[in-house]
Design an enzyme around this catalytic site. Structure first.
Site, mmCIF file in Angstrom:
data_model
loop_
_atom_site.group_PDB
_atom_site.id
_atom_site.type_symbol
_atom_site.label_atom_id
_atom_site.label_comp_id
_atom_site.label_asym_id
_atom_site.label_seq_id
_atom_site.Cartn_x
_atom_site.Cartn_y
_atom_site.Cartn_z
ATOM 1 N N LYS A 55 52.216 40.193 48.851
ATOM 2 C CA LYS A 55 53.368 40.365 47.966
ATOM 3 C C LYS A 55 53.222 41.709 47.277
ATOM 4 O O LYS A 55 52.366 41.912 46.440
ATOM 5 C CB LYS A 55 53.422 39.233 46.931
ATOM 6 C CG LYS A 55 54.831 38.939 46.365
ATOM 7 C CD LYS A 55 55.403 40.014 45.473
ATOM 8 C CE LYS A 55 54.792 39.992 44.081
ATOM 9 N NZ LYS A 55 55.499 41.004 43.182
ATOM 10 N N GLU A 61 41.027 41.886 39.773
ATOM 11 C CA GLU A 61 40.684 43.233 39.306
ATOM 12 C C GLU A 61 41.740 43.590 38.270
ATOM 13 O O GLU A 61 42.905 43.811 38.601
ATOM 14 C CB GLU A 61 40.684 44.212 40.477
ATOM 15 C CG GLU A 61 39.965 45.500 40.163
ATOM 16 C CD GLU A 61 40.915 46.592 39.761
ATOM 17 O OE1 GLU A 61 41.077 46.786 38.536
ATOM 18 O OE2 GLU A 61 41.484 47.234 40.644
ATOM 19 N N CYS A 63 43.263 52.019 37.061
ATOM 20 C CA CYS A 63 42.505 50.999 36.341
ATOM 21 C C CYS A 63 41.127 51.510 35.942
ATOM 22 O O CYS A 63 40.588 51.116 34.907
ATOM 23 C CB CYS A 63 42.393 49.729 37.168
ATOM 24 S SG CYS A 63 41.723 49.997 38.822
ATOM 25 N N GLU A 80 43.977 49.352 26.933
ATOM 26 C CA GLU A 80 44.297 50.175 28.086
ATOM 27 C C GLU A 80 45.682 50.803 27.913
ATOM 28 O O GLU A 80 46.673 50.093 27.709
ATOM 29 C CB GLU A 80 44.261 49.340 29.364
ATOM 30 C CG GLU A 80 44.398 50.137 30.633
ATOM 31 C CD GLU A 80 44.198 49.288 31.874
ATOM 32 O OE1 GLU A 80 43.664 49.818 32.864
ATOM 33 O OE2 GLU A 80 44.573 48.106 31.865
#
Length: 482
Positions: free
Chosen positions: A174, A249, A283, A383
């Site tokens: 997906k 992750e 990331c 973040e």
């Protein structure tokens, strides 16, 4: 430029039950493509086809070396069509064209690497004496659900598709609804090399509809997800309900410790690659620099010079590697980053350079360097996922490690020093799944990648990743003696 793109389900190009979605160019904020949008019914059809492929043994019964050759052939096909794939990626994701070409090349390396690994996945014999023959086999889970982010849609998908297929799993992928079109290359490659029908499905749709349906489907046997902590928690909860393993992750707030004996000139390259490539939407970005107080001021100036040297503009205009940076993926992402910088400035942080929206159409943000940042500030804890780097001071090794470890994340970390003892002490103390010494992003396809803490669990890349896609079966045989 315009185009209509469809989903690849059960070996066919099909429309989606949720209609069509517009895919915009982040550099212009204008639609550039339309893509079929999958719903829960489309997901169910893809999973059913994948399950049928697995139950019929279309991949499992192959000799592993033959399966590996198919995986490698997919990578070769993608490499042959790299220019057009990269062009599509730049138009839908925004990154400079040279970065997009690098990403396509990186995706190909995963197919090469895991294609080579397919024949090396082996069980072992366990000695139990003359009366028994005991051994283990490593068997694929069956249907692997892979939910892909928008920041590196090709590389992230390639590492899970290649590993999943190499181990004999049927994969349902997906893609992000923000960057679905370039990922059609995987379906085209599968079609071109003759991958068995049902072994790979590539579709896109919204997270709440298609993503949730895939993660919670009872016939999915394993889940791989890259994305936010909040979504990862939802994926983990869905996996727990169906009792299947998953690999998560989930991002990071990674720190580079820069000692007083570090090569500061070389570190400028690490800053360029670590936080300003892909507009900081990485990331494992170098989002915090923990600098020794004796080199702090010099490092601020050096990093500001790197940021000021960057040309910001539409990614399609930057065909060669250089001091340039494209847009962020959306106005929402850009505005969040700008607002976090403004909040930090109100708290006393010095915005050395950047921090604003340039006078350009699209979702651009100036490359940003922040100094006088304190460890407890939001800009040092959360973040940002944008081109923003924060500098923090330290006096001694213990304080540097404490600051670096002082967030909820633990994806990667770095230490920069000419002193081997300092470097080794840091690698042992840093709470991160991967530690770079004297080069940010050292390593490659072969090196395992994954996090501690809220950065998730499980490992991708390297041989370790293959263990995500197989389960161990033990066979114990009693031998009758004459």
């Amino acid at each position: 430029m315009s185009g209509y793109w469809r989903n690849w389900i059960n070996g066919e190009w099909v429309d989606g039950g949720a209609g069509w979605l517009a895919v915009g160019n982040p550099a212009t904020d204008e639609p550039v493509y339309e893509h079929a949008c999958a719903d829960a019914g489309d997901v169910a059809g893809a999973v059913a086809s994948a399950l049928s492929c697995h139950e019929r043994g279309l991949l499992v019964r192959m000799r592993p070396i033959e399966r590996g050759r198919l995986v490698q052939a997919m990578g070769n096909w993608i490499a042959e069509h790299a220019d057009s794939i990269a062009d599509t990626l730049t138009h839908e994701q925004g990154k400079p064209l040279w970065e997009a070409r690098n990403e396509v090349a990186g995706a190909c390396r995963y197919f090469e690497y895991y294609g080579n690994q397919a024949a090396l996945i082996e069980g072992r014999s366990i000695p139990l004496g003359a009366d028994y023959l005991d051994y283990t086999t490593l068997e694929p889970y069956g249907v692997s659900a892979q939910i892909i982010p928008w920041n590196f849609p090709l590389e992230v998908a390639a590492r899970s598709i290649a590993a999943g297929l190499a181990t004999g799993n049927a994969c349902v992928v997906k893609t992000s609804e923000l960057t679905p079109c370039s990922s059609s290359c995987f379906a085209k490659a599968a079609e071109a090399v003759g991958l068995p029908k049902g072994a790979l499905h590539v579709l896109t749709g919204s997270g709440p509809a298609a993503g949730a349906a895939l993660a919670s489907h009872p016939d999915v046997n394993q889940i791989v997800f890259t994305g936010s902590v909040a979504t990862g928690q939802s994926i983990a909860a869905a996996a727990a309900r169906t009792v299947v393993p998953c690999v998560l992750e989930l991002g990071g707030k990674s720190a580079a410790i820069v000692h007083d004996d570090a090569d500061l000139e070389a570190f400028e390259t690490d800053v360029r690659r670590g936080i300003f490539v892909n507009a900081g939407q990485i990331c494992s970005a170098l989002s915090r620099v923990v600098a020794h107080e004796s080199v702090y001021d010099e490092l601020v100036e050096r990093m500001a010079a790197v940021a000021r040297s960057l040309a910001v503009g539409p990614g399609i205009e930057f065909s060669e590697a250089g001091p340039n940076m494209g847009p962020m993926i959306s106005a929402r992402q850009r505005d969040r980053a700008v607002d976090m910088v403004a909040e930090a400035e109100r708290e006393g942080v010095d915005v050395v350079t950047g921090g604003r929206r340039p006078d350009l159409p699209g979702h651009f943000m100036e490359p940003t360097v922040l100094s006088e940042v304190k460890p407890e500030m939001r800009v040092a804890q959360d973040e940002i996922f944008g081109p923003v780097v924060s500098l923090l001071r330290f006096r001694d090794e213990a304080e540097a490690v404490r600051i670096a470890n002082g967030t909820r994340y633990g994806l990667v970390a770095g230490v920069f020093t000419m002193d081997l003892d300092k470097a080794v002490r840091a690698t042992r103390a840093l709470r991160a799944g991967q530690v770079f010494v004297n080069e940010w992003f050292a390593g490659g396809v072969e090196t395992p990648f994954g996090g501690y803490g809220k950065s998730g669990y499980g490992r991708e890349k390297g041989r370790e990743a293959l263990m995500n896609y197989v389960q161990t079966k033990n066979v114990a045989i009693r031998i009758r003696q004459r």
